[in-house]
Design a protein around this motif. Sequence first.
Motif, PDB file in Angstrom:
ATOM      1  N   ASN A  79       0.968  -1.287   0.202  1.00 38.29           N
ATOM      2  CA  ASN A  79       0.102   0.000  -0.090  1.00 38.29           C
ATOM      3  C   ASN A  79       0.860   1.257   0.052  1.00 38.29           C
ATOM      4  O   ASN A  79       1.492   1.884   0.985  1.00 38.29           O
ATOM      5  CB  ASN A  79      -0.956  -0.022   1.234  1.00 38.29           C
ATOM      6  CG  ASN A  79      -1.959   0.745   0.872  1.00 38.29           C
ATOM      7  OD1 ASN A  79      -2.022   1.764   0.216  1.00 38.29           O
ATOM      8  ND2 ASN A  79      -3.074   0.638   1.507  1.00 38.29           N
ATOM      9  N   LEU A 117      -8.891   3.927   0.269  1.00 38.10           N
ATOM     10  CA  LEU A 117      -8.177   3.282   1.440  1.00 38.10           C
ATOM     11  C   LEU A 117      -7.326   2.126   0.845  1.00 38.10           C
ATOM     12  O   LEU A 117      -6.413   1.680   1.600  1.00 38.10           O
ATOM     13  CB  LEU A 117      -9.209   2.554   2.198  1.00 38.10           C
ATOM     14  CG  LEU A 117     -10.385   3.628   2.746  1.00 38.10           C
ATOM     15  CD1 LEU A 117     -11.349   3.086   3.744  1.00 38.10           C
ATOM     16  CD2 LEU A 117      -9.474   4.658   3.857  1.00 38.10           C
ATOM     17  N   GLY A 118      -7.632   1.528  -0.287  1.00 38.13           N
ATOM     18  CA  GLY A 118      -6.975   0.664  -0.840  1.00 38.13           C
ATOM     19  C   GLY A 118      -7.062   0.147  -2.429  1.00 38.13           C
ATOM     20  O   GLY A 118      -8.360   0.518  -2.724  1.00 38.13           O
ATOM     21  N   GLU A 151      -5.202  -4.362   1.877  1.00 38.02           N
ATOM     22  CA  GLU A 151      -4.683  -3.151   1.621  1.00 38.02           C
ATOM     23  C   GLU A 151      -5.317  -1.863   2.590  1.00 38.02           C
ATOM     24  O   GLU A 151      -4.520  -1.044   3.236  1.00 38.02           O
ATOM     25  CB  GLU A 151      -4.713  -2.632   0.376  1.00 38.02           C
ATOM     26  CG  GLU A 151      -3.779  -3.371  -0.564  1.00 38.02           C
ATOM     27  CD  GLU A 151      -2.518  -3.252  -0.686  1.00 38.02           C
ATOM     28  OE1 GLU A 151      -1.895  -2.262  -0.413  1.00 38.02           O
ATOM     29  OE2 GLU A 151      -1.634  -4.309  -0.726  1.00 38.02           O
ATOM     30  N   SER A 152      -6.518  -2.153   2.752  1.00 35.28           N
ATOM     31  CA  SER A 152      -7.162  -1.254   3.442  1.00 35.28           C
ATOM     32  C   SER A 152      -7.388  -1.479   5.055  1.00 35.28           C
ATOM     33  O   SER A 152      -7.894  -0.475   5.582  1.00 35.28           O
ATOM     34  CB  SER A 152      -8.555  -1.090   2.910  1.00 35.28           C
ATOM     35  OG  SER A 152      -8.725  -1.028   1.430  1.00 35.28           O
TER      36      SER A 152
END
Lengths: 327, 327
Positions: free
Chosen positions: B3, B175-176, B241-242
Amino acid sequence: MNNMLVDLRIESVGLVKPSIEYELDKSVFEKTGIEKVNIFDDEYTTSKAAICSAKDALKRIDMAASDLDQLIFQSEGMSDYLYMDSSKTIMLEIGGRECGNIYTYDFFRGNNGIIGTIYLINNQLTGNPEINYSMLCSSLLWTYHSKNRQLGDTYLGDGAGAVILSCRSGGSRVLGLSTLSFSQYNKITAFKIGGTVNDINVAGVKAGDFIYDILDYDHLASMREQIVTGSLKVISQALSESNLKMKDIDVIGILGFKKNYNAKILNEILEGQTVIDLLSKNGYLGSVGFFAVINEFLYNEKFSKGDILLLIMIGMDYRIEAMVVRK
Amino acid sequence: MNNMLVDLRIESVGLVKPSIEYELDKSVFEKTGIEKVNIFDDEYTTSKAAICSAKDALKRIDMAASDLDQLIFQSEGMSDYLYMDSSKTIMLEIGGRECGNIYTYDFFRGNNGIIGTIYLINNQLTGNPEINYSMLCSSLLWTYHSKNRQLGDTYLGDGAGAVILSCRSGGSRVLGLSTLSFSQYNKITAFKIGGTVNDINVAGVKAGDFIYDILDYDHLASMREQIVTGSLKVISQALSESNLKMKDIDVIGILGFKKNYNAKILNEILEGQTVIDLLSKNGYLGSVGFFAVINEFLYNEKFSKGDILLLIMIGMDYRIEAMVVRK
């Protein structure tokens, strides 16, 4: 453009120069300064030529394709198929990473946009620590889709090239970049038919309109009036970005489409530098010219380590670009 | 993909939905799940539609076009003219900066590459402090160059969209992101004639081969086998990722090309979320679908500030992508 080039390096260059020499008429030479262009034989497609140049660049520094983190394919011409994803095809064929953290992109409009793209790659290298090695590749074949290689009053040579860029390496340092756009003249070249303005039809194909050609002659004429002043402005900016004066430059590479513009620009700036001008023996090379000049500068032994090149690109387009590199 | 999204924000979205409704046969609906597609009238060209969406995005946040530092035009379809520079045309027509520190690029292959491009823009925003506001724009018109809007067994809707991205703002936070490529199947779609493999000729134009169509059915079939598992992988990665679980998601946006794939994926992941699925009323929207879903999520009052959207894009392509955004 402020200088954002923290430490951009050229690691390697690959070049494919086609073997067939296509001599132009004497009358053409007198008008344009172009003696001949090199052309690919029928075995080549856009991606085949690009793949050869990409392999060449890797081989030169003994790098594995799997070490590339990004590949951008940029071209003003045609791919093997229209709207195919050439960057992924090239990456696949050279044995690069197929999936995962690999970034591949296809860009339109090589012409003089190639140095603008190097700017974008510089941002990728500095903005994303996952990207250590980025390859920029271009490939041009004009057998199809050109008016016998004529574009306005210049002639198009074939070729393919690739460059590997990094900002954490020991390669040749890019000291400065500069680009100038005349956006108001942004319709100089395109295909007349085959878009959403003019559908393709049998009459148009018979008339030979499905070719990369001048779209707007007024735009071309207006752009031409500004080529010399525009080039001088871009050169001055690239030198300023590099904190250099013209006297610090050892080699000038000039990529233009007509001899008289090249001559006028050189006349204004030359202070005894060696000149790399490929026009007479190669024709107008579009984006591939970039790789051809850098290749000559980096690998011809007549240029020494430490020499500084100023490269100027003036094309059949509305952009003028310049770059300064230390060997 | 680790990320790298330090603080990527969606500032605004613009969308142009064409007014003409084109009803499809019942048999088509039963097979594909598509009732109708919206299509542009003849007045529109690719750039006209793109310009409208770009102006819409600016108007929504009362931003001047001159504040844009970058514009990327990405499309899987045709521009007004083939190989014209659409990004510069759009920038010019919306009143943006013409010259100087402005970065414009044209990308091929919208399909599911749109989220990969947002990754690239994120790198531009974080790597180059000169770029504060970047616009990504796409525009699709399928009246020309498609087989009556059919692509394999899906149907293509027209539309145009634009998004303004920033990483120093108060917009909706991304966020991702996650992308997955099946590079080995990279020849699913293209034009059969008009490239360096098959020259364009009268017979080919008469036969209707100059259309955006399936190029390699084996590639398509192999890709299809992996759509559901691939989508679940991409979704899982985007959530990771988020730093979120599926139960944290309020809204799922799904952009697919056929109802049964959408249904299978939703069946695997749904935990009571609201679903935005545009397929039946809009057809397969390619890259424009991205803007349509984000537009619905951000501007429909039924979604509240703080709601979290998971967007999944599965197209007639070899990429599957996902994105997580908080309103």
